[in-house]
Design a protein around this motif. Structure first.
Motif, PDB file in Angstrom:
ATOM      1  N   ALA A  26       0.950  -0.736   0.412  1.00 19.45           N
ATOM      2  CA  ALA A  26      -0.013  -0.194   0.269  1.00 19.45           C
ATOM      3  C   ALA A  26       0.675   1.300  -0.391  1.00 19.45           C
ATOM      4  N   ALA A  27       2.088   0.627   0.333  1.00 15.72           N
ATOM      5  CA  ALA A  27       2.930   2.583   0.736  1.00 15.72           C
ATOM      6  C   ALA A  27       3.618   2.264  -0.885  1.00 15.72           C
ATOM      7  N   LEU A  28       4.382   1.657  -1.057  1.00 19.02           N
ATOM      8  CA  LEU A  28       4.614   1.851  -2.693  1.00 19.02           C
ATOM      9  C   LEU A  28       3.676   2.361  -4.133  1.00 19.02           C
ATOM     10  N   ALA A  29       2.377   1.850  -3.102  1.00 21.03           N
ATOM     11  CA  ALA A  29       1.422   1.843  -4.494  1.00 21.03           C
ATOM     12  C   ALA A  29       1.485   3.667  -3.759  1.00 21.03           C
ATOM     13  N   THR A  30       0.885   4.245  -2.550  1.00 19.74           N
ATOM     14  CA  THR A  30       0.586   5.558  -2.740  1.00 19.74           C
ATOM     15  C   THR A  30       1.875   6.520  -3.240  1.00 19.74           C
ATOM     16  N   VAL A  31       3.471   6.195  -2.509  1.00 18.14           N
ATOM     17  CA  VAL A  31       4.216   6.488  -3.660  1.00 18.14           C
ATOM     18  C   VAL A  31       4.426   7.087  -5.079  1.00 18.14           C
ATOM     19  N   TYR A  32       4.181   6.047  -5.467  1.00 14.31           N
ATOM     20  CA  TYR A  32       3.986   6.159  -7.304  1.00 14.31           C
ATOM     21  C   TYR A  32       2.921   6.932  -7.554  1.00 14.31           C
ATOM     22  N   THR A  33       1.825   6.559  -7.048  1.00 11.48           N
ATOM     23  CA  THR A  33       0.316   7.369  -7.321  1.00 11.48           C
ATOM     24  C   THR A  33       0.522   8.833  -6.811  1.00 11.48           C
ATOM     25  N   ALA A  34       1.718   9.002  -5.689  1.00 11.34           N
ATOM     26  CA  ALA A  34       1.617  10.844  -6.179  1.00 11.34           C
ATOM     27  C   ALA A  34       2.393  10.843  -6.005  1.00 11.34           C
ATOM     28  N   PHE A  35       3.532  10.689  -7.316  1.00 14.42           N
ATOM     29  CA  PHE A  35       4.331  11.020  -8.268  1.00 14.42           C
ATOM     30  C   PHE A  35       3.566  11.292  -9.556  1.00 14.42           C
ATOM     31  N   LEU A  36       2.892  10.137  -9.692  1.00 18.62           N
ATOM     32  CA  LEU A  36       2.469  10.667 -10.728  1.00 18.62           C
ATOM     33  C   LEU A  36       1.726  12.147 -11.524  1.00 18.62           C
ATOM     34  N   VAL A  37       1.180  12.038  -9.895  1.00 17.73           N
ATOM     35  CA  VAL A  37       0.521  13.767  -9.582  1.00 17.73           C
ATOM     36  C   VAL A  37       1.534  14.606 -10.016  1.00 17.73           C
ATOM     37  N   PHE A  38       2.627  14.853  -9.191  1.00 15.60           N
ATOM     38  CA  PHE A  38       3.657  15.140  -9.311  1.00 15.60           C
ATOM     39  C   PHE A  38       4.148  15.713 -10.582  1.00 15.60           C
ATOM     40  N   ALA A  39       4.573  14.711 -11.040  1.00  8.32           N
ATOM     41  CA  ALA A  39       4.501  14.205 -13.067  1.00  8.32           C
ATOM     42  C   ALA A  39       3.895  14.858 -13.810  1.00  8.32           C
ATOM     43  N   ALA A  40       2.506  15.023 -13.108  1.00 17.10           N
ATOM     44  CA  ALA A  40       1.522  15.555 -13.902  1.00 17.10           C
ATOM     45  C   ALA A  40       1.378  17.491 -14.468  1.00 17.10           C
ATOM     46  N   GLY A  41       2.247  17.853 -13.294  1.00 14.11           N
ATOM     47  CA  GLY A  41       2.766  19.082 -13.071  1.00 14.11           C
ATOM     48  C   GLY A  41       1.763  20.315 -12.789  1.00 14.11           C
ATOM     49  N   LEU A  42       2.111  21.745 -12.113  1.00 14.76           N
ATOM     50  CA  LEU A  42       0.397  22.246 -12.167  1.00 14.76           C
ATOM     51  C   LEU A  42      -0.657  22.600 -12.418  1.00 14.76           C
ATOM     52  N   LYS A  43      -0.070  22.523 -14.305  1.00 14.95           N
ATOM     53  CA  LYS A  43      -1.008  22.322 -15.175  1.00 14.95           C
ATOM     54  C   LYS A  43      -2.322  22.189 -15.049  1.00 14.95           C
ATOM     55  N   PHE A  44      -1.926  20.174 -14.888  1.00 11.96           N
ATOM     56  CA  PHE A  44      -3.142  20.023 -15.023  1.00 11.96           C
ATOM     57  C   PHE A  44      -3.937  19.607 -13.566  1.00 11.96           C
ATOM     58  N   VAL A  45      -2.861  19.828 -12.447  1.00 14.87           N
ATOM     59  CA  VAL A  45      -3.788  20.089 -10.990  1.00 14.87           C
ATOM     60  C   VAL A  45      -5.065  21.285 -11.049  1.00 14.87           C
ATOM     61  N   LEU A  46      -3.928  22.149 -11.993  1.00 13.38           N
ATOM     62  CA  LEU A  46      -5.212  24.074 -11.689  1.00 13.38           C
ATOM     63  C   LEU A  46      -6.621  23.420 -12.866  1.00 13.38           C
ATOM     64  N   LEU A  47      -6.109  22.780 -13.810  1.00 16.48           N
ATOM     65  CA  LEU A  47      -7.024  22.536 -15.013  1.00 16.48           C
ATOM     66  C   LEU A  47      -8.175  21.419 -14.393  1.00 16.48           C
ATOM     67  N   SER A  48      -7.723  19.885 -13.268  1.00 18.02           N
ATOM     68  CA  SER A  48      -8.570  19.072 -12.444  1.00 18.02           C
ATOM     69  C   SER A  48      -9.287  19.621 -11.381  1.00 18.02           C
TER      70      SER A  48
END
Length: 487
Positions: free
Chosen positions: A413-435
Motif C-alpha cells: 500500500a505504501a509503494l502504491a501511494t508513493v507511486y501515485t503521488a509521484f504521478l500527480v507531481f509528474a502531471a504538473g501544476l497545469k493539470f492540477v489547476l485544470l482538474s
C-alpha cells in the motif's frame, strides 16, 4: 425504503445482477485495452529506445501492480465497500473528498469516452473525408448518434451490457495478438539492435524513461474495473483476483506491442508514423492489408472500452447516490438493474464534450491529458486509504478482515501511494489547476445531496477543502485567461 416506480424507474433496485470471475476480468481488460495500445509504438519511439522502454515498462509495471494489489487487498479486507475508488476515498478521508473522488473519476471516464469517438471518426475519416480528424460537424453528428445507441443498449440491463463487453474484449484482443505474432515473424535483429540505445533526439536515458511515464499511466487507466463493479460479483474474492489477472494480461500485451515494434522500423521513422502507429508498423511488415486489419481492430477495441467505461462511470454515480453523497435521483435503476439517470447524466456530459470538439484545435490530445489527471487523485486517495487502514492495526501475518493489514500488505500500500503521488507531481501544476476547475463547480451536487438530507452543508474541515478547491479553480481560470497555461 419501499419501491417507488415511475415509468419503469425505481429508487430501490432489484437484486444486483451477478457477474462471474471471467466477466469481471473482462471488465478490467476491456477498461484498459482501448485506443492507447494502438498508439504505443509511435509514442515510445518519440521518447526512447529499447533500453529506455524496458526500464519504463518495469517502473510502470511494478507501480501499477502495487495498485492492483491494493484493490485486491481492499476487496478482501473491506467487502462492505462497493464502487472501490469512490468508496475507499470516502471511508478514509470523509464524505467531501469521497465525493470529489467519485465526481473526478466519473468526469475522467466521460472525457476519456470523448477521445474514443473522436478517434473512431478520425480513423474512418481516412476513407470518408467528411469526417476529417474526427472533429467536423459530420463527425460530431455521427458520433452523437452512436453515443445514444450505446445508451439504449446499456439501458437494457447491466448484465447484458457486461456480457457484450466480454465478447468484445475477446474480439479486440485478437488483432493485437496477431500484430505481435506477425511482428515477431518479420522481426529484424539488426533494426532492433540499432534501436537499443535510442536516437540522438531522445536525450539521456533518465529523460527518455521520464518522457514515457504519462503514456504508461494513460494506457493503464481502468485497472480498478472489477473493483468499481464489485456489488455485482458472484463471489467477493473474485474482484481482487480479476483485477490482478486482468492487469498482468494487459501488461504483457502493452509491453510486447512496444518492444516487438522496435524490430520492424528505425526509431526515427516509427516516431513519425500517423496514429494509430501500430497500423503503420504492420503495414511496413506485411503491406496495406495490415494497416486495414489494425484499423478495424482499433474501432472494435475503442467501442469495447467505451462500453466498459460507461458502465463504470454510471456505477460510481449510482453508489455515491445510494450513500447520500450525490442527489437522490441518481440512485434510481430500472427493472433491468440499469442506473438510467446516471447513464443519462454520463451520456449528456459526453455529448457536451463532443460538441466542444468541433470548436477545438487539439481536443483529442488535451482530452487524453485531462483524463489522466482527473484519474490520479482518486487513485492516490484509494492507495492512501489502504495505508491508513493498515496502520489502524498492522500485525505480522494478519490474514483476517476487520482491521489492519499484514506488514507485507502495508508495504504494498505504501509503494502504491508513493507511486501515485509521484504521478500527480509528474502531471504538473497545469493539470492540477485544470482538474480543480472541473472539481470545484461539482460541489453544487454535494450541496444538493446535503439539502435533501436536511444536514449541515459543510463541516469545518470540509470548508477548508472547499476553499482550497475554489481558490485553485479561480487561479486556473486566471491562468487560462492570461495565457500562463493553455488547453
Amino acid at each position: 425504503m419501499p419501491d417507488v416506480t415511475d415509468g419503469g424507474i425505481r429508487e430501490t433496485a432489484p437484486p444486483a445482477a451477478k457477474l462471474s470471475f471471467f466477466t469481471l476480468a473482462a471488465l478490467v481488460v476491456g477498461s484498459m485495452v482501448g485506443a492507447g495500445v494502438f498508439s504505443l509504438p509511435g509514442r515510445f519511439a518519440q521518447e526512447t529506445g529499447v533500453a529506455g522502454a524496458l526500464i519504463a515498462w518495469a517502473v510502470a509495471g511494478v507501480g501499477m501492480l502495487m495498485l492492483a494489489f491494493v484493490f485486491q487487498i481492499l476487496a478482501n479486507r473491506r467487502p462492505d465497500l462497493d464502487a472501490g475508488v469512490y468508496a475507499y476515498a470516502k471511508a478514509g478521508f470523509g464524505e467531501y473528498l469521497g465525493f470529489f473522488s467519485a465526481f473526478g473519476y466519473w468526469a475522467s471516464a466521460c472525457v476519456g469516452n470523448v477521445t474514443y469517438w473522436v478517434l473512431i471518426m478520425s480513423t474512418v475519416g481516412g476513407v470518408w473525408p467528411a469526417l476529417g480528424d474526427g472533429d467536423t460537424a459530420t463527425a460530431v453528428v455521427l458520433a452523437s448518434v452512436c453515443l445514444w445507441v450505446f445508451f439504449l443498449m446499456i439501458r437494457r440491463g447491466v448484465k447484458e451490457a457486461a456480457t457484450v463487453n466480454r465478447i468484445v474484449t475477446v474480439a479486440k484482443i485478437v488483432p493485437i495478438v496477431v500484430f505481435v505474432a506477425l511482428a515477431l515473424g518479420y522481426f529484424d535483429p539488426g533494426v532492433f539492435a540499432d534501436n537499443v540505445g535510442g536516437a540522438d533526439y531522445a536525450g539521456s536515458l533518465f529523460g527518455q524513461v521520464r518522457g514515457t511515464m504519462l503514456a504508461t499511466v494513460f494506457v493503464f487507466l481502468g485497472i480498478e474495473g472489477a473493483s468499481v463493479y464489485s456489488r455485482h460479483a458472484k463471489k467477493r474474492s473474485d474482484v481482487g483476483k480479476a483485477t490482478v489477472l486482468g492487469f498482468l494480461a494487459v501488461f504483457a500485451i502493452f509491453a510486447s506491442v512496444t518492444i516487438v515494434s522496435y524490430g520492424i522500423l528505425p526509431m526515427a521513422e516509427m516516431a513519425e508514423l500517423r496514429q494509430p502507429s501500430m497500423a503503420g508498423v504492420l503495414q511496413e511488415a506485411v503491406g496495406t492489408w495490415g494497416k486495414v486489419f489494425i484499423s478495424v481492430g482499433l474501432i472494435v477495441s475503442v467501442l469495447g472500452a467505451y462500453l466498459a467505461w460507461t458502465l463504470m462511470a454510471a456505477e460510481v454515480l449510482l453508489v455515491a447516490a445510494k450513500d447520500d453523497d450525490m442527489p437522490r435521483f441518481l440512485r434510481r435503476t430500472n427493472r433491468a438493474d440499469a442506473p438510467v439517470p446516471a447513464l443519462v447524466m454520463t451520456s449528456l456530459l459526453v455529448q457536451l464534450a463532443l460538441i466542444v470538439t468541433a470548436f477545438s484545435d487539439d481536443a483529442f490530445n488535451f482530452a487524453l491529458d485531462l483524463t489522466s489527471s482527473l484519474s490520479l487523485i482518486p487513485y492516490l486517495l484509494a492507495a492512501a486509504f489502504a495505508v491508513r487502514f493498515g496502520l489502524a492495526g498492522a500485525t505480522p501475518g494478519r490474514t483476517v478482515a476487520g482491521g489492519g493489514l499484514s506488514r507485507s500488505e502495508l508495504v504494498i500500500a505504501a509503494l502504491a501511494t508513493v507511486y501515485t503521488a509521484f504521478l500527480v507531481f509528474a502531471a504538473g501544476l497545469k493539470f492540477v489547476l485544470l482538474s480543480l476547475i472541473v472539481y470545484a463547480p461539482a460541489t453544487a451536487l454535494f450541496v444538493m445531496a446535503r439539502r435533501e438530507q436536511g444536514r449541515r452543508l459543510f463541516s469545518a474541515g470540509e470548508l477548508v477543502i472547499l476553499a482550497i478547491s475554489a481558490v485553485g479553480a479561480v487561479v486556473g481560470i486566471i491562468a487560462l485567461a492570461a495565457g500562463w497555461i493553455s488547453l
